[in-house]
Design a protein around this motif. Structure first.
Motif, mmCIF file in Angstrom:
data_model
loop_
_atom_site.group_PDB
_atom_site.id
_atom_site.type_symbol
_atom_site.label_atom_id
_atom_site.label_comp_id
_atom_site.label_asym_id
_atom_site.label_seq_id
_atom_site.Cartn_x
_atom_site.Cartn_y
_atom_site.Cartn_z
ATOM 1 N N SER A 27 -15.560 3.787 0.643
ATOM 2 C CA SER A 27 -14.979 4.457 1.805
ATOM 3 C C SER A 27 -13.479 4.185 1.927
ATOM 4 C CB SER A 27 -15.694 4.019 3.086
ATOM 5 O OG SER A 27 -15.615 2.611 3.245
ATOM 6 N N THR A 28 -13.058 2.974 1.639
ATOM 7 C CA THR A 28 -11.639 2.610 1.771
ATOM 8 C C THR A 28 -10.926 2.503 0.427
ATOM 9 O OG1 THR A 28 -12.188 0.251 1.758
ATOM 10 C CG2 THR A 28 -12.074 1.356 3.905
ATOM 11 N N LYS A 29 -11.661 2.649 -0.665
ATOM 12 C CA LYS A 29 -11.114 2.506 -2.020
ATOM 13 C C LYS A 29 -10.427 1.150 -2.205
ATOM 14 C CE LYS A 29 -10.584 7.456 -2.813
ATOM 15 N NZ LYS A 29 -9.664 8.559 -3.129
ATOM 16 N N LYS A 30 -11.134 0.116 -1.813
ATOM 17 C CA LYS A 30 -10.663 -1.255 -2.017
ATOM 18 C C LYS A 30 -11.461 -1.860 -3.172
ATOM 19 C CE LYS A 30 -7.905 -1.317 1.608
ATOM 20 N NZ LYS A 30 -8.269 -2.073 2.824
ATOM 21 N N LEU A 31 -10.750 -2.301 -4.192
ATOM 22 C CA LEU A 31 -11.371 -2.923 -5.350
ATOM 23 C C LEU A 31 -11.204 -4.436 -5.239
ATOM 24 C CD1 LEU A 31 -12.606 -2.748 -8.263
ATOM 25 C CD2 LEU A 31 -10.262 -2.703 -9.091
ATOM 26 N N ALA A 32 -12.316 -5.151 -5.205
ATOM 27 C CA ALA A 32 -12.280 -6.619 -5.173
ATOM 28 C C ALA A 32 -12.634 -7.128 -6.557
ATOM 29 C CB ALA A 32 -13.262 -7.162 -4.142
ATOM 30 N N LEU A 33 -11.824 -8.063 -7.061
ATOM 31 C CA LEU A 33 -12.135 -8.658 -8.355
ATOM 32 C C LEU A 33 -11.959 -10.167 -8.283
ATOM 33 C CD1 LEU A 33 -9.386 -9.592 -10.176
ATOM 34 C CD2 LEU A 33 -9.079 -7.123 -10.230
ATOM 35 N N LEU A 45 -6.563 1.136 -3.910
ATOM 36 C CA LEU A 45 -6.524 2.182 -4.932
ATOM 37 C C LEU A 45 -6.203 3.558 -4.368
ATOM 38 C CD1 LEU A 45 -9.786 1.216 -6.887
ATOM 39 C CD2 LEU A 45 -7.475 0.336 -7.230
ATOM 40 N N GLN A 46 -5.860 3.643 -3.083
ATOM 41 C CA GLN A 46 -5.700 4.962 -2.471
ATOM 42 C C GLN A 46 -4.534 5.737 -3.067
ATOM 43 O OE1 GLN A 46 -5.507 4.507 1.777
ATOM 44 N NE2 GLN A 46 -7.723 4.467 1.994
ATOM 45 N N ASN A 47 -3.443 5.082 -3.352
ATOM 46 C CA ASN A 47 -2.288 5.760 -3.955
ATOM 47 C C ASN A 47 -1.910 5.013 -5.230
ATOM 48 O OD1 ASN A 47 -1.479 7.876 -1.826
ATOM 49 N ND2 ASN A 47 -1.732 6.015 -0.614
ATOM 50 N N THR A 48 -0.722 4.441 -5.260
ATOM 51 C CA THR A 48 -0.376 3.563 -6.372
ATOM 52 C C THR A 48 -1.127 2.254 -6.195
ATOM 53 O OG1 THR A 48 1.832 4.554 -6.410
ATOM 54 C CG2 THR A 48 1.533 2.493 -7.592
ATOM 55 N N TRP A 49 -1.876 1.864 -7.187
ATOM 56 C CA TRP A 49 -2.723 0.677 -7.041
ATOM 57 C C TRP A 49 -1.875 -0.585 -7.019
ATOM 58 C CZ3 TRP A 49 -5.145 -0.896 -12.317
ATOM 59 C CH2 TRP A 49 -4.308 -0.485 -13.350
ATOM 60 N N PHE A 50 -2.190 -1.477 -6.098
ATOM 61 C CA PHE A 50 -1.439 -2.719 -5.962
ATOM 62 C C PHE A 50 -2.335 -3.767 -5.303
ATOM 63 C CE2 PHE A 50 -1.117 -0.879 -1.824
ATOM 64 C CZ PHE A 50 -0.922 -1.925 -0.933
ATOM 65 N N ILE A 51 -1.954 -5.040 -5.466
ATOM 66 C CA ILE A 51 -2.706 -6.124 -4.834
ATOM 67 C C ILE A 51 -2.368 -6.133 -3.350
ATOM 68 C CG2 ILE A 51 -3.170 -8.591 -4.787
ATOM 69 C CD1 ILE A 51 -2.342 -8.803 -7.633
ATOM 70 N N GLU A 52 -3.353 -5.827 -2.526
ATOM 71 C CA GLU A 52 -3.135 -5.794 -1.087
ATOM 72 C C GLU A 52 -3.194 -7.191 -0.479
ATOM 73 O OE1 GLU A 52 -4.751 -2.519 1.710
ATOM 74 O OE2 GLU A 52 -6.108 -4.217 1.968
ATOM 75 N N LEU A 321 0.581 -13.030 -10.136
ATOM 76 C CA LEU A 321 0.212 -13.332 -8.767
ATOM 77 C C LEU A 321 0.860 -12.333 -7.818
ATOM 78 C CD1 LEU A 321 0.582 -17.228 -8.730
ATOM 79 C CD2 LEU A 321 -1.507 -15.898 -9.000
ATOM 80 N N GLN A 322 0.244 -12.200 -6.640
ATOM 81 C CA GLN A 322 0.807 -11.323 -5.630
ATOM 82 C C GLN A 322 2.156 -11.859 -5.165
ATOM 83 O OE1 GLN A 322 -1.523 -11.109 -2.051
ATOM 84 N NE2 GLN A 322 -0.431 -9.351 -1.231
ATOM 85 N N ASN A 323 3.091 -10.961 -4.933
ATOM 86 C CA ASN A 323 4.395 -11.366 -4.410
ATOM 87 C C ASN A 323 4.271 -11.945 -2.999
ATOM 88 O OD1 ASN A 323 6.062 -10.835 -6.549
ATOM 89 N ND2 ASN A 323 6.752 -8.859 -5.828
ATOM 90 N N PRO A 324 5.148 -12.909 -2.624
ATOM 91 C CA PRO A 324 6.201 -13.502 -3.447
ATOM 92 C C PRO A 324 5.706 -14.702 -4.249
ATOM 93 C CG PRO A 324 6.395 -14.250 -1.183
ATOM 94 C CD PRO A 324 5.206 -13.353 -1.229
ATOM 95 N N CYS A 325 5.904 -14.668 -5.546
ATOM 96 C CA CYS A 325 5.534 -15.802 -6.404
ATOM 97 C C CYS A 325 6.768 -16.472 -7.010
ATOM 98 C CB CYS A 325 4.573 -15.359 -7.506
ATOM 99 S SG CYS A 325 5.183 -14.024 -8.538
ATOM 100 N N VAL A 326 7.949 -15.902 -6.751
ATOM 101 C CA VAL A 326 9.209 -16.478 -7.214
ATOM 102 C C VAL A 326 10.201 -16.428 -6.056
ATOM 103 C CG1 VAL A 326 11.144 -16.254 -8.809
ATOM 104 C CG2 VAL A 326 8.829 -15.761 -9.596
ATOM 105 N N THR A 484 1.433 -9.828 5.110
ATOM 106 C CA THR A 484 1.857 -9.919 3.713
ATOM 107 C C THR A 484 3.369 -10.042 3.561
ATOM 108 O OG1 THR A 484 1.758 -7.496 3.643
ATOM 109 C CG2 THR A 484 -0.122 -8.695 2.757
ATOM 110 N N PHE A 485 4.130 -9.821 4.646
ATOM 111 C CA PHE A 485 5.588 -9.907 4.562
ATOM 112 C C PHE A 485 6.129 -10.718 5.728
ATOM 113 C CE2 PHE A 485 4.584 -6.033 2.242
ATOM 114 C CZ PHE A 485 5.345 -6.184 1.087
ATOM 115 N N LEU A 486 7.031 -11.647 5.403
ATOM 116 C CA LEU A 486 7.757 -12.434 6.391
ATOM 117 C C LEU A 486 9.135 -12.717 5.809
ATOM 118 C CD1 LEU A 486 7.682 -14.039 9.103
ATOM 119 C CD2 LEU A 486 6.940 -16.011 7.759
ATOM 120 N N LEU A 487 10.177 -12.157 6.397
ATOM 121 C CA LEU A 487 11.516 -12.346 5.845
ATOM 122 C C LEU A 487 12.557 -12.366 6.955
ATOM 123 C CD1 LEU A 487 12.924 -9.073 5.312
ATOM 124 C CD2 LEU A 487 10.708 -9.120 4.198
ATOM 125 N N VAL A 488 13.671 -13.048 6.667
ATOM 126 C CA VAL A 488 14.779 -13.197 7.602
ATOM 127 C C VAL A 488 16.017 -12.557 6.990
ATOM 128 C CG1 VAL A 488 16.198 -14.831 8.909
ATOM 129 C CG2 VAL A 488 13.804 -15.360 8.472
#
Length: 679
Positions: A27-33, A45-52, A321-326, A484-488
């Motif tokens: 229903s949501t096109k969420k792929l868990a691995l 997977l709804q548009n460009t696939w990325f780690i949510e 790894l999912q961003n931010p990893c650096v 998923t985002f926290l920035l100053v």
């Protein structure tokens, strides 16, 4: 964009972790691995696939052998003998239930999401029921001889089909008794046949893949074999069915992915015939999932692949790894590298002074140096020490403060590096340190630490004289999902917080009151963001969403910029890979730099391309009328797996790359096959 020096960092070596299981929420096109280290990744997977979102491994949940969605719940089983439910907002374990029969190897959820079946080491098939107020153990079926390796509910939920060693059984859910027992046979008398995977069609045809490399079809109504194919030269570990039940794919130790199609022959009978073959992986394929005619596959090579036809397309994502990893500490010239279970701090080299027109490799005064390695160690069930998975990590711009978080809590350190002698001092009296944080960031003046805890609050710490004290706490009720985002901003005035449902909040720093206040909220978009950043000169927020939509928001005036409005009518198309990072040229207000897995895209808002186009440039038409113009967009394809791109100084950049060869070198041996008389 003017010329600059680039530090090509190639000493980041993340350990490739094999993909063990995959399951999709249709229903949501969420792929868990799940991966070999028991880490979890949720892909959108709804548009460009990325780690949510991703869930770090823990010593408590050290194994994932089976994975399944139950509505919006994500469940897993493993060698610890527990059924585990995950909290996808807090990114941690939510509930655990012990199963009968020690280690659990497989689980499945019925079509109505009301029953859960689990197969165990001792041959017990456990049944759990899903109620409105939770999940409850109901019963276990008759004990069988040998472990249960695979299982599947039929379409009605009244029967469960299980596969073990040399045998397939069909169970009646109501009675808990086996009504059919089907033996697979052996290729060698003393070598048992292991049924690794099972699927069931709506007409109760059972499809099994086993250790002989045979794909077998069974009539579940009478418990008899229909047909069998020697599909592979080694074990079949995974198979999946299309939504219309007329096509299936299978693969395993023999990594060739083979397609079988269901056709109608004489007298209206149906028959499965072998169709196309795909060579995508070189190592074992452990999991296959079919979503909207796109086949997702993964295995021991740790790459997640997507293939489909027409048109003939293959996309592969490396195990990053999912961003931010650096993160770059620009003032101290440090770089913080996050791994699955530890973080590393490196000092970057300094280059010799050269003429501004120099092109090529610059000589360095000193080599990059590894300064320290940090990890959190705890004891597992056997009393042995093991490292906890790292949720997030951050470093201050001056390199004097380092923070990382695991599921056990937050760890803050003061780092002193004088006379080439690193000294690390832990802040033991940190308030709320027992609450894990999902994201953490230091302000540019290095006087404040901001963390977002998995309890849903923003904690603001004042850093002074080696101590950290709570300055302010804000409960963020507008964020309804995982942050998923926290920035100053570079000026230290604005704080951006965003979640996976495209809620983006802006907080502003009040100098007089020494407090943060809610400033505004960006208009909500239908798709989640994949990257964002604030321009150091204009304080404009640039956000890139999963469908490649780019917006630029004037934070101070609380509206979208003219450039953002023009982009609405541009021919900027969706991309195969998501934008991982957004950065800017600190020397110009008009340059935006985007980065994905292998490309650097430079957008100059104030530059029109004239004459012949460069082979690496293209024109993007923006708007019409007096606001319409052709925007110069340059694309640089120099890297294979580009992890991070950031500025170190006014004329220096840092590009962190993972060499594909470094991943291949760490993989186990592949299945050896003879090709044209050669191995």
């Amino acid at each position: 964009m003017a010329h600059c020096k680039i530090h090509n960092v190639r000493f980041y070596y993340p350990e490739p972790q094999a993909i063990r299981c995959m399951t999709v929420q249709s229903s949501t096109k969420k792929l868990a691995l799940s991966r070999q280290d028991a880490s979890l990744e949720i892909w959108n997977l709804q548009n460009t696939w990325f780690i949510e979102r991703s869930i770090a491994p823990t010593t408590e949940n050290f194994s994932i052998e089976g994975l399944a969605w139950c509505g919006n719940r994500l469940l897993s089983v493993g060698l610890h003998g527990l059924l585990v439910e995950y909290n996808l907002k807090k990114l941690c374990l939510e509930n655990r239930w012990a199963v009968t029969g020690e280690a659990a190897f497989c689980l499945d959820v019925d079509k109505d999401n009301t029953k859960i079946a689990i197969g165990t080491e001792q041959g017990y098939l456990n049944l759990f029921t899903v109620e409105e107020d939770g999940i409850y153990f109901k019963k276990f079926f008759d004990k069988q001889e040998g472990r249960i390796i695979s299982l599947k509910f039929d379409s009605t939920g009244e029967f469960v089909v299980s596969g073990s060693i040399d045998v397939i059984r069909i169970w009646n859910v109501q009675s808990g008794h086996a009504i059919h027992k089907m033996t697979t046979g052996r290729s060698e008398a003393n070598k048992p046949t292991i049924v690794w995977c099972i699927n069931v069609t709506e007409d109760f045809t059972i499809i099994s893949g086993d250790s002989r490399g045979k794909l077998t079809f069974w009539d579940g109504k009478i418990g008899a074999q229909i047909e069998s194919y020697q599909s592979h030269k080694a074990d079949i570990l995974s198979l999946c069915l299309s939504d219309n039940q007329t096509s299936l794919y299978c693969a395993g130790v023999d990594p060739n992915i083979i397609n079988y199609e269901k056709i109608t022959v004489k007298d209206g009978l149906n028959k499965w015939v072998r169709s196309v073959q795909r060579k995508i992986h070189e190592h074992d394929v452990n999991a296959l999932v079919l979503v909207d005619n796109k086949l997702y596959s993964g295995g021991d090579d740790s790459y997640l692949a997507c293939s489909y036809y027409p048109p003939k397309t293959l996309l592969k994502v490396p195990p990053l790894l999912q961003n931010p990893c650096v993160q770059v500490a620009s003032n101290a010239r440090y770089i913080l590298l996050r791994y699955s279970k530890h973080v590393e701090l490196w000092s970057l080299s300094k280059t010799s002074t050269v003429d501004c027109n120099f092109r090529g490799f610059l000589p360095t005064k000193e080599e990059p140096k590894k300064l320290l390695e940090l990890k959190r160690v705890s004891k597992d069930y056997d009393g042995e020490e093991d490292s906890e998975g790292i949720i997030c990590a951050s470093i201050s711009a001056d390199g004097k403060w380092i923070i990382y978080s695991t599921v056990l809590g937050v760890n803050l350190f003061q780092f002193i590096h004088d006379d080439d002698t690193p000294n690390l001092v832990k802040v033991d009296d940190l308030e709320h340190r027992e609450i894990p944080c999902l994201r953490a960031v230091f302000t540019p003046d290095n006087l404040q630490l901001v963390t977002y805890s998995n309890a849903g609050s923003l904690y603001f710490y004042k850093l002074l004289d080696g101590r950290a004290s709570i300055q302010q706490v804000i409960d963020v009720s507008d964020l309804i999902d995982c942050v998923t985002f926290l920035l100053v901003s570079s000026c230290g005035k604005y704080l951006i917080v965003a979640d996976t449902t495209s809620n983006i909040l802006v907080f502003v720093w009040n100098q007089k009151k020494n407090e943060w206040f809610n400033h505004c909220k960006l208009p909500k978009y239908k798709n989640p963001p994949t990257s964002m950043n604030i321009h150091p000169l204009t304080s404009n927020l640039v956000v890139v969403y999963s469908d490649s939509k780019i917006v630029e928001y004037d934070v101070s005036k609380k509206h979208f910029t003219q450039f953002s409005r023009n982009l609405e009518n541009s021919n900027w198309k969706s991309r195969a890979y998501p934008i991982r990072n957004v950065t800017f040229d600190p020397r110009s207000e008009d340059v935006i730099i985007l980065q994905d897995d292998s490309n650097i895209i430079v957008i100059n808002k104030d530059k029109k391309l004239s004459g012949k186009k460069s082979p690496k440039s293209k024109l993007v038409k923006l708007g019409s009328g007096k606001d319409g113009e052709e925007l110069g967009m340059s694309s640089i394809k120099k890297y294979k797996h580009l992890v991070h791109l950031d500025w170190l100084d006014v004329d220096e950049m840092v590009a962190v790359e993972v060499n594909p060869i470094s991943i291949i070198e760490k993989l186990p041996p592949a299945f050896v096959q003879n090709t044209f008389g050669k191995k």
